[in-house]
Structure formats: structure tokens, C-alpha cells
Design a protein around this motif. Structure first.
Motif, PDB file in Angstrom:
ATOM      1  N   ASN A   1       0.840  -1.188   0.000  1.00 55.05           N
ATOM      2  CA  ASN A   1       0.000   0.000   0.000  1.00 55.05           C
ATOM      3  C   ASN A   1       0.878   1.243   0.000  1.00 55.05           C
ATOM      4  OD1 ASN A   1      -2.631  -1.324   0.202  1.00 55.05           O
ATOM      5  ND2 ASN A   1      -1.928  -1.969   2.212  1.00 55.05           N
ATOM      6  N   PRO A   2       1.588   1.492  -1.104  1.00 50.57           N
ATOM      7  CA  PRO A   2       2.514   2.629  -1.133  1.00 50.57           C
ATOM      8  C   PRO A   2       1.772   3.962  -1.146  1.00 50.57           C
ATOM      9  CG  PRO A   2       2.313   1.697  -3.317  1.00 50.57           C
ATOM     10  CD  PRO A   2       1.537   0.795  -2.392  1.00 50.57           C
ATOM     11  N   VAL A   3       2.474   4.996  -0.733  1.00 55.51           N
ATOM     12  CA  VAL A   3       1.972   6.364  -0.833  1.00 55.51           C
ATOM     13  C   VAL A   3       2.777   7.068  -1.918  1.00 55.51           C
ATOM     14  CG1 VAL A   3       1.194   6.456   1.573  1.00 55.51           C
ATOM     15  CG2 VAL A   3       3.490   7.212   0.997  1.00 55.51           C
ATOM     16  N   ASN A   4       2.251   8.178  -2.393  1.00 52.81           N
ATOM     17  CA  ASN A   4       2.925   8.915  -3.458  1.00 52.81           C
ATOM     18  C   ASN A   4       4.369   9.215  -3.093  1.00 52.81           C
ATOM     19  OD1 ASN A   4       0.674   8.902  -5.068  1.00 52.81           O
ATOM     20  ND2 ASN A   4       0.036  10.958  -4.547  1.00 52.81           N
ATOM     21  N   GLY A   5       5.269   8.913  -4.019  1.00 53.32           N
ATOM     22  CA  GLY A   5       6.691   9.159  -3.826  1.00 53.32           C
ATOM     23  C   GLY A   5       7.478   7.944  -3.382  1.00 53.32           C
ATOM     24  N   ASP A   6       6.804   6.875  -2.926  1.00 52.16           N
ATOM     25  CA  ASP A   6       7.510   5.652  -2.541  1.00 52.16           C
ATOM     26  C   ASP A   6       8.108   4.980  -3.777  1.00 52.16           C
ATOM     27  OD1 ASP A   6       6.902   5.873   0.148  1.00 52.16           O
ATOM     28  OD2 ASP A   6       5.277   4.408   0.107  1.00 52.16           O
ATOM     29  N   VAL A   7       9.219   4.296  -3.600  1.00 54.17           N
ATOM     30  CA  VAL A   7       9.809   3.486  -4.664  1.00 54.17           C
ATOM     31  C   VAL A   7       9.295   2.066  -4.473  1.00 54.17           C
ATOM     32  CG1 VAL A   7      11.939   2.615  -5.684  1.00 54.17           C
ATOM     33  CG2 VAL A   7      11.831   4.964  -4.827  1.00 54.17           C
ATOM     34  N   VAL A   8       8.776   1.482  -5.560  1.00 54.74           N
ATOM     35  CA  VAL A   8       8.160   0.160  -5.469  1.00 54.74           C
ATOM     36  C   VAL A   8       8.771  -0.797  -6.486  1.00 54.74           C
ATOM     37  CG1 VAL A   8       5.963   1.073  -4.625  1.00 54.74           C
ATOM     38  CG2 VAL A   8       6.291   0.766  -7.080  1.00 54.74           C
ATOM     39  N   LEU A   9       8.653  -2.083  -6.159  1.00 52.15           N
ATOM     40  CA  LEU A   9       8.979  -3.150  -7.092  1.00 52.15           C
ATOM     41  C   LEU A   9       7.661  -3.678  -7.620  1.00 52.15           C
ATOM     42  CD1 LEU A   9      10.834  -5.297  -8.403  1.00 52.15           C
ATOM     43  CD2 LEU A   9      10.574  -6.630  -6.304  1.00 52.15           C
ATOM     44  N   SER A  10       7.495  -3.681  -8.934  1.00 50.79           N
ATOM     45  CA  SER A  10       6.256  -4.161  -9.520  1.00 50.79           C
ATOM     46  C   SER A  10       6.555  -4.989 -10.756  1.00 50.79           C
ATOM     47  CB  SER A  10       5.333  -2.990  -9.867  1.00 50.79           C
ATOM     48  OG  SER A  10       5.945  -2.136 -10.806  1.00 50.79           O
ATOM     49  N   ILE A  11       5.534  -5.724 -11.194  1.00 49.95           N
ATOM     50  CA  ILE A  11       5.611  -6.523 -12.409  1.00 49.95           C
ATOM     51  C   ILE A  11       4.590  -5.946 -13.389  1.00 49.95           C
ATOM     52  CG2 ILE A  11       5.397  -8.829 -13.440  1.00 49.95           C
ATOM     53  CD1 ILE A  11       7.637  -8.666 -11.368  1.00 49.95           C
ATOM     54  N   ILE A  12       5.074  -5.552 -14.568  1.00 50.08           N
ATOM     55  CA  ILE A  12       4.204  -5.027 -15.615  1.00 50.08           C
ATOM     56  C   ILE A  12       4.399  -5.892 -16.845  1.00 50.08           C
ATOM     57  CG2 ILE A  12       3.602  -3.024 -17.027  1.00 50.08           C
ATOM     58  CD1 ILE A  12       5.075  -1.311 -14.865  1.00 50.08           C
ATOM     59  N   ASP A  13       3.315  -6.553 -17.273  1.00 48.27           N
ATOM     60  CA  ASP A  13       3.389  -7.451 -18.436  1.00 48.27           C
ATOM     61  C   ASP A  13       4.535  -8.449 -18.315  1.00 48.27           C
ATOM     62  OD1 ASP A  13       1.175  -6.237 -19.649  1.00 48.27           O
ATOM     63  OD2 ASP A  13       2.434  -4.716 -20.595  1.00 48.27           O
ATOM     64  N   GLY A  14       4.728  -8.991 -17.103  1.00 53.47           N
ATOM     65  CA  GLY A  14       5.741 -10.017 -16.881  1.00 53.47           C
ATOM     66  C   GLY A  14       7.152  -9.506 -16.682  1.00 53.47           C
ATOM     67  N   MET A  15       7.359  -8.183 -16.678  1.00 54.26           N
ATOM     68  CA  MET A  15       8.695  -7.600 -16.528  1.00 54.26           C
ATOM     69  C   MET A  15       8.796  -6.855 -15.199  1.00 54.26           C
ATOM     70  SD  MET A  15      10.276  -7.811 -19.831  1.00 54.26           S
ATOM     71  CE  MET A  15      11.404  -6.501 -19.712  1.00 54.26           C
ATOM     72  N   ALA A  16       9.863  -7.118 -14.444  1.00 56.54           N
ATOM     73  CA  ALA A  16      10.071  -6.448 -13.160  1.00 56.54           C
ATOM     74  C   ALA A  16      10.519  -5.011 -13.383  1.00 56.54           C
ATOM     75  CB  ALA A  16      11.117  -7.203 -12.337  1.00 56.54           C
TER      76      ALA A  16
END
Length: 82
Positions: A17-32
Motif C-alpha cells: 500500500n505505497p503512498v505517493n513518492g515511494d519506490v516500489v517493485l512491480s511486475i508489468i506485463d511479466g517484466m520487473a
């Protein structure tokens, strides 16, 4: 701290549950991806920006995209200088 090639990241996988400005690790279309998170309430989308915004344009995520948030970056360990 700017994230550079070769740095190590510690990611809290329980913090999805990030807030604006946090750095996150995510997966978009199978790519980290490691990006800065912003929630655009007005347009009902998520905007992910790169630390080097001049090199890479923002990524806009809406409900139809294949997107999964894996956690928040809580620490950057800089690559040792040799």
C-alpha cells in the motif's frame, strides 16, 4: 538515494500500500520494474516514474493493464566501489 546499476535493494513484500513518492517493485506485463509510485486519483491510474525521468518516460497503469505490486523498497545498498 538514487538507485544505480549494481545497487542492491531491500524490498518489504508485505508493504503493498505505497503512498505517493515511494519506490516500489512491480511486475508489468511479466517484466520487473523499480519505479517511483504516484496514484493519479483524478484520472484513476497509477503513474510510475524512473529516477532518470529524462531517459525514460513515465509508465501509466490503469485497471486493464497486467500490473502487480510486489512491495516497497525500504533500503538501497550501494554497489561497493573497487
Amino acid at each position: 538515494t538514487r538507485i544505480e546499476d549494481g545497487d542492491y535493494l531491500i524490498v518489504d513484500s508485505e508493504d503493498i500500500n505505497p503512498v505517493n513518492g515511494d519506490v516500489v517493485l512491480s511486475i508489468i506485463d511479466g517484466m520487473a520494474n523499480v519505479k517511483r509510485f504516484y496514484k493519479d486519483e483524478e484520472n484513476k491510474q497509477i503513474v510510475l516514474t524512473s529516477e532518470s525521468t529524462y531517459d525514460f518516460p513515465p509508465i501509466y497503469i490503469d485497471q486493464s493493464d497486467d500490473y502487480m505490486l510486489n512491495g516497497k523498497v525500504v533500503q538501497v545498498i550501494k554497489k561497493p566501489r573497487t
